[in-house]
Scaffold this motif. Structure first.
Motif, PDB file in Angstrom:
ATOM      1  N   ASP A 135       0.785  -0.977   0.070  1.00 20.15           N
ATOM      2  CA  ASP A 135       0.058  -0.019  -0.075  1.00 20.15           C
ATOM      3  C   ASP A 135       0.964   1.166   0.039  1.00 20.15           C
ATOM      4  O   ASP A 135       0.630   2.340  -0.633  1.00 20.15           O
ATOM      5  CB  ASP A 135      -0.930  -0.107   1.294  1.00 20.15           C
ATOM      6  N   ARG A 153      -1.708   6.086   7.287  1.00 20.11           N
ATOM      7  CA  ARG A 153      -1.553   5.280   6.364  1.00 20.11           C
ATOM      8  C   ARG A 153      -1.580   3.761   6.980  1.00 20.11           C
ATOM      9  O   ARG A 153      -2.112   2.787   6.254  1.00 20.11           O
ATOM     10  CB  ARG A 153      -0.084   5.366   5.840  1.00 20.11           C
ATOM     11  N   ASN A 155      -3.464   2.918   9.315  1.00 17.31           N
ATOM     12  CA  ASN A 155      -4.923   2.676   9.256  1.00 17.31           C
ATOM     13  C   ASN A 155      -5.760   2.225   8.279  1.00 17.31           C
ATOM     14  O   ASN A 155      -6.536   1.366   8.128  1.00 17.31           O
ATOM     15  CB  ASN A 155      -5.454   3.872   9.939  1.00 17.31           C
ATOM     16  N   GLN A 156      -5.273   2.968   6.856  1.00 19.30           N
ATOM     17  CA  GLN A 156      -5.693   2.559   5.614  1.00 19.30           C
ATOM     18  C   GLN A 156      -5.328   1.200   5.414  1.00 19.30           C
ATOM     19  O   GLN A 156      -6.234   0.413   4.603  1.00 19.30           O
ATOM     20  CB  GLN A 156      -5.218   3.556   4.580  1.00 19.30           C
ATOM     21  N   SER A 157      -4.396   0.599   5.893  1.00 17.78           N
ATOM     22  CA  SER A 157      -4.003  -0.958   5.408  1.00 17.78           C
ATOM     23  C   SER A 157      -4.352  -1.860   6.700  1.00 17.78           C
ATOM     24  O   SER A 157      -4.045  -2.934   6.603  1.00 17.78           O
ATOM     25  CB  SER A 157      -2.417  -0.918   5.541  1.00 17.78           C
TER      26      SER A 157
END
Length: 213
Positions: A135, A153, A155-157
Motif C-alpha cells: 500500500d 497510512r 489505518n488505511q492498511s
C-alpha cells in the motif's frame, strides 16, 4: 528481470517467469515462523538463502520494482521456498555518495521517520506488514511526512497495532537500526536505487545470498 551471479545456488538462471495464479502476491507473501527474530521485514518460509532488497518508500524506482517486478520474484522464488527476501529501507545516503542532492538523507529528512515507523509495523503486526508495504507504494508518500501521516497510512492498511508501531518508532527503538542500513548498503556496493530491476548476487559469509537492485 535479469539475475546474475550465484544463480547456481538457486538452481535457476535466466528471467523470472510469472505464474499468475496468486492474487497480489506481495500483500499475501509468506512470512517466517517467529517473525520477531528477524530485525528487518522478511518474506519467505525461513531458513532459505536470503536476498536483501534495498529501497526507499519515496523512491519512484523502488515503487516501479515493487509494483511491477517483485510479484514475479515472489512467485518464482519465495512462494516455492527457494528464497527469502528481507527489505532494508535506505533512509540515508551510503557513505561517500550523494545521488539525490543530499549528502545525508537518501531523498528527504522524512526518510528516517518513515523507515522507523515501517519497522514498527513489522514488529507490531508482521502478519499484515507486506500488505501495508505494498500500500505504501501503491499510493507513494511525498512531501513532509509526520507520525500522524504514518498512523493514517497504517489505518488505511488495517494495521490494528498502528499505535504501538508509531509509539516504538517515536521512542527511537529503530533509530540506529535504520541508520546502520546506510553502511550495509555501502558494503554491498549500493549507491542509488536503479531504474532497471537488475539484481547482483554475492555469497554471504553465513551462506545466504545477497541481491541488490
Amino acid at each position: 528481470m535479469r539475475l546474475t551471479g550465484g544463480t547456481a545456488l538457486l538452481g535457476f538462471a535466466g528471467t523470472a517467469s510469472a505464474d499468475h495464479t496468486t492474487a497480489d502476491p506481495v500483500s499475501g507473501a509468506p512470512i517466517p515462523n517467529n517473525p520477531g527474530q528477524y530485525t528487518y521485514a522478511t518474506m519467505g518460509h525461513g531458513g532459505n538463502p536470503t536476498a536483501t532488497l534495498y529501497g526507499n518508500f519515496k523512491c519512484p524506482y523502488t515503487q516501479d520494482f515493487v509494483l511491477n517486478n517483485l510479484e514475479d520474484v515472489i512467485r518464482e522464488f519465495v512462494e516455492p521456498g527457494r528464497l527469502d527476501i528481507r527489505f532494508r529501507a535506505l533512509a540515508y545516503e551510503p557513505p561517500g555518495h550523494s545521488s539525490h542532492g543530499s549528502s545525508y538523507y537518501f531523498i528527504s529528512d522524512s526518510d528516517p521517520l518513515i523507515s522507523e515507523s515501517a519497522m514498527g509495523a513489522w514488529n507490531a503486526e508482521a502478519d499484515e506488514y507486506w500488505a501495508f508495504f505494498r500500500d505504501m507504494f501503491e499510493n507513494k508518500v511525498s512531501g513532509n511526512v509526520s507520525y500522524d501521516d504514518m498512523r493514517a497510512r497504517m489505518n488505511q492498511s488495517d494495521l490494528e497495532e498502528r499505535d504501538t508501531a508509531i509509539s516504538w518508532a517515536k521512542d527511537g527503538r529503530y533509530e540506529d537500526t535504520v541508520y546502520q542500513t546506510r553502511y550495509a548498503a555501502g558494503d554491498d556496493g549500493v549507491t542509488y536505487t536503479h531504474r532497471r530491476s537488475n539484481w547482483t548476487a554475492t555469497r554471504h559469509p553465513r551462506t545466504t545470498t545477497r541481491r541488490i537492485f
